[in-house]
Design an enzyme around this catalytic site. Structure first.
Site, PDB file in Angstrom:
ATOM      1  N   VAL A   1       0.863  -1.190   0.000  1.00 11.32           N
ATOM      2  CA  VAL A   1       0.000   0.000   0.000  1.00 11.32           C
ATOM      3  C   VAL A   1       0.892   1.231   0.000  1.00 11.32           C
ATOM      4  O   VAL A   1       1.783   1.377   0.845  1.00 11.32           O
ATOM      5  CB  VAL A   1      -0.954  -0.006   1.215  1.00 11.32           C
TER       6      VAL A   1
ATOM      7  N   ARG B   1      14.684  -2.929  29.901  1.00 10.07           N
ATOM      8  CA  ARG B   1      15.571  -3.155  28.760  1.00 10.07           C
ATOM      9  C   ARG B   1      16.563  -2.026  28.540  1.00 10.07           C
ATOM     10  O   ARG B   1      17.704  -2.259  28.145  1.00 10.07           O
ATOM     11  CB  ARG B   1      14.711  -3.341  27.502  1.00 10.07           C
TER      12      ARG B   1
HETATM   13  P1  ADP Z   1       2.224  -5.317  14.613  1.00  9.82           P
HETATM   14  O1  ADP Z   1       3.032  -6.017  15.644  1.00  9.82           O
HETATM   15  O2  ADP Z   1       1.888  -3.925  14.957  1.00  9.82           O
HETATM   16  O3  ADP Z   1       1.060  -6.142  14.149  1.00  9.82           O
HETATM   17  P2  ADP Z   1       3.971  -6.343  12.534  1.00  9.82           P
HETATM   18  O4  ADP Z   1       5.355  -5.897  12.287  1.00  9.82           O
HETATM   19  O5  ADP Z   1       3.784  -7.680  13.163  1.00  9.82           O
HETATM   20  O6  ADP Z   1       3.225  -5.195  13.371  1.00  9.82           O
HETATM   21  O7  ADP Z   1       3.138  -6.372  11.190  1.00  9.82           O
HETATM   22  C1  ADP Z   1       3.070  -5.268  10.323  1.00  9.82           C
HETATM   23  C2  ADP Z   1       2.944  -5.793   8.912  1.00  9.82           C
HETATM   24  O8  ADP Z   1       2.643  -4.714   8.026  1.00  9.82           O
HETATM   25  C3  ADP Z   1       4.223  -6.432   8.391  1.00  9.82           C
HETATM   26  O9  ADP Z   1       3.956  -7.734   7.932  1.00  9.82           O
HETATM   27  C4  ADP Z   1       4.664  -5.498   7.274  1.00  9.82           C
HETATM   28  O10 ADP Z   1       5.360  -6.161   6.228  1.00  9.82           O
HETATM   29  C5  ADP Z   1       3.348  -4.928   6.811  1.00  9.82           C
HETATM   30  N1  ADP Z   1       3.464  -3.654   6.069  1.00  9.82           N
HETATM   31  C6  ADP Z   1       4.298  -2.617   6.346  1.00  9.82           C
HETATM   32  N2  ADP Z   1       4.137  -1.631   5.448  1.00  9.82           N
HETATM   33  C7  ADP Z   1       3.183  -2.037   4.575  1.00  9.82           C
HETATM   34  C8  ADP Z   1       2.601  -1.464   3.405  1.00  9.82           C
HETATM   35  N3  ADP Z   1       2.977  -0.265   2.941  1.00  9.82           N
HETATM   36  N4  ADP Z   1       1.646  -2.172   2.734  1.00  9.82           N
HETATM   37  C9  ADP Z   1       1.268  -3.407   3.170  1.00  9.82           C
HETATM   38  N5  ADP Z   1       1.808  -4.000   4.259  1.00  9.82           N
HETATM   39  C10 ADP Z   1       2.745  -3.337   4.970  1.00  9.82           C
END
Ligand code: ADP
Length: 508
Positions: free
Chosen positions: A216, A340
């Site tokens: 996105v 931490r």
């Molecule tokens: P949280 O712990 O807040 O759920 P995570 O790091 O586990 O965060 O998950 C966030 C997800 O969003 C990751 O899998 C990442 O690759 C995805 N992500 C980050 N930027 C985008 C983007 N621009 N479009 C789609 N997915 C994204």
């Protein structure tokens, strides 16, 4: 929702492949309830963090959904499940080839208070105590509205996961907490892969479309309200606009974006990161373009125990279950379960800016993740403490005395040297003995977009942007200036659910 996970998929091993950085075989889902056509997880997926889950075929992407959820980590998947349960039609867009994000890598567990599992274990805890200790750990800088909502909804989040077959009933403790409130899978294994696996299974069973390789790039607004997103479908090379009344941003943090890290905190330039490569702060940037407010952006957590060649984090549970930290001189230098920030600072003061995490076979049995660390070649072993000292090149008599003194402190329930009070249930007296060399690494970005307890994204003058919600590591404020271990998994489930609920309610 009452739904039981029917059977275990083979995700765990696939994820282990990812963490190990080695390849694996092609995997496919065993059961598929989705109406859409599925693509199989490719062998690359397995190698880079895949689950055995099949994702929705890119050609099934529609022009319109009720709610677009950006990011398939714990927050995004929780939001999707909750929105679907509320009768809406959400879609999850994930830019990486696999779901899971940093959630997949989380180790220690999920903090929650007043839970049924604590009660079953005879632990008397309170939401107020959890609140106070988190506030103390965050140096009183936590957003109090978010923190209150978080602790008060933590036990129901544990029940919600349990109702979906995600059972976190094994309790441990992390730095800065006085009670065992860190909930792990029954066998004491790392929480991340178990959680991601369970959430993904429920997403599939609920027929929620989930697209990977779906980056996105923009959140659209029309007449002051959110109207959808622009997405770059990497496989089909198609750029598409999707309309939706609400968007939930669950894109995680920016711990894998060296430019952002350097700009916010120059002294961290060059640190290894424990983050997956998709954690590049996209959600924060997109929300800032819409006039959203950001908070605490220079609050970046370094985790004290990271294996430096791989960036793999050695979970706090190793210390929570009794491990100690020693310097190259073979002596302890800090309360290992202090927060931490303090433990990291103490390691950085040592010669070589590194330390050894030392533990016995008892700890090893209680923390399953150690088997994984061993497979990576991180774990040094000695039949006796002296053998271990030889193995890691520290003075035998010094390490021997350290372990003897520590065991006396455990027996006396008093650590006169460093005032450690937790993770002292059992002595280190069961050979063989082990050590892992660690040093601090970038782990978590506490700052991010400002939300209220309804997960509405706020503008600089604290007004909600209609239709825009955010949850998880992309948001800032909950953790203040230092996040307590186990509080990020709690955060993503509690606020992910809330974002799903609130966005569903917002839609007419
Ligand atoms: P949280 O712990 O807040 O759920 P995570 O790091 O586990 O965060 O998950 C966030 C997800 O969003 C990751 O899998 C990442 O690759 C995805 N992500 C980050 N930027 C985008 C983007 N621009 N479009 C789609 N997915 C994204």
């Amino acid at each position: 929702m009452k739904k039981k996970v029917l059977q275990s998929l083979t995700v765990g091993s696939a994820i282990i492949f990812m963490l190990a950085g080695c390849g694996g075989n092609k995997t496919e889902t065993k059961e598929s309830t989705k109406k859409e056509t599925k693509t199989e997880a490719s062998s690359t997926d397995v190698a880079t963090g895949a689950s055995a889950q099949a994702y929705t075929d890119p050609k099934d992407l529609q022009d319109k959904y009720d709610i677009v959820i950006i990011g398939a980590g714990g927050a995004g998947m929780s939001a999707a499940i909750q929105a679907k349960d509320a009768g809406k039609n959400p879609v999850i867009l994930e830019k990486m080839p696999v779901a899971g994000g940093n959630t997949l890598k989380s180790s220690s567990g999920m903090n929650a208070s007043e839970t049924k599992f604590q009660k079953e274990s005879g632990i008397s805890d309170s939401n107020d105590k959890f609140y106070e200790e988190t506030l103390k750990g965050g140096h009183d800088k936590n957003d109090k509205e978010l923190l209150r909502y978080y602790v008060d909804n933590s036990a129901s989040a544990i029940d919600w996961l349990d109702s979906m077959g995600i059972r976190l009933n094994n309790l441990t403790i992390t730095g800065g907490m006085s009670e065992k409130r860190t909930h792990r899978p029954e066998d004491g294994s790392a929480v991340g892969e178990y959680l991601v696996h369970g959430l993904l299974k429920n997403v599939t069973e609920l027929n929620i479309p989930i697209f990977v390789n779906a980056d996105v790039t923009e959140i659209k607004e029309k007449d002051g309200k959110i109207s959808g997103v622009k997405v770059d479908m990497k496989e089909t090379k198609e750029k598409k606009e999707i309309s939706s009344q609400a968007v939930v941003v669950a894109t995680g943090g920016y711990g894998a974006n060296p430019e952002m890290i350097k700009a916010e905190k120059p002294e961290l330039d060059g640190y290894v990161t424990t983050n997956q490569e998709g954690s590049t702060g996209d959600g924060i940037k997109m929300i800032e373009k819409l006039g959203g407010q950001v908070v605490d952006m220079n609050q970046i957590q370094i985790h004290p125990t990271v294996q430096q060649d791989t960036g793999i984090l050695i979970g706090e549970a190793v210390r929570g279950e009794g491990g100690i930290l020693v310097s190259e001189d073979g002596t302890r230098f800090i309360n290992e379960l202090d927060t931490r920030d303090k433990v990291s600072a103490a390691i950085n003061q040592l010669k070589g800016k590194a330390a050894y995490l030392v533990f016995d076979s008892g700890v090893r049995e209680r923390v399953k993740a150690i088997d994984f660390y061993d497979k990576q070649g991180f774990v040094k072993k000695g039949e006796t403490v002296a053998d271990l000292a030889k193995e890691i090149g520290v003075k035998e008599d010094a390490l021997d005395k350290t372990v003897t003194d520590w065991n006396q402190a455990v027996a006396d329930k008093k650590d006169a040297q460093f005032e450690r009070k937790t993770g002292m249930d059992k002595p280190l007296d069961k050979g063989p003995y082990y050590a892992i060399k660690i040093a601090p690494g970038i782990h978590y970005t506490m700052g991010g977009v400002k939300i209220n307890a309804k997960t509405e994204v706020l503008t600089k003058d604290n007004k909600a942007i209609p239709g825009l919600y955010a949850a998880g590591e992309v948001t800032g404020g909950l953790h203040g200036t230092n996040r307590i271990g186990g509080n990020s998994v709690g955060d993503i489930i509690v606020f992910g659910r809330q974002a799903g609920d609130q966005s569903a309610q917002y839609i007419k």
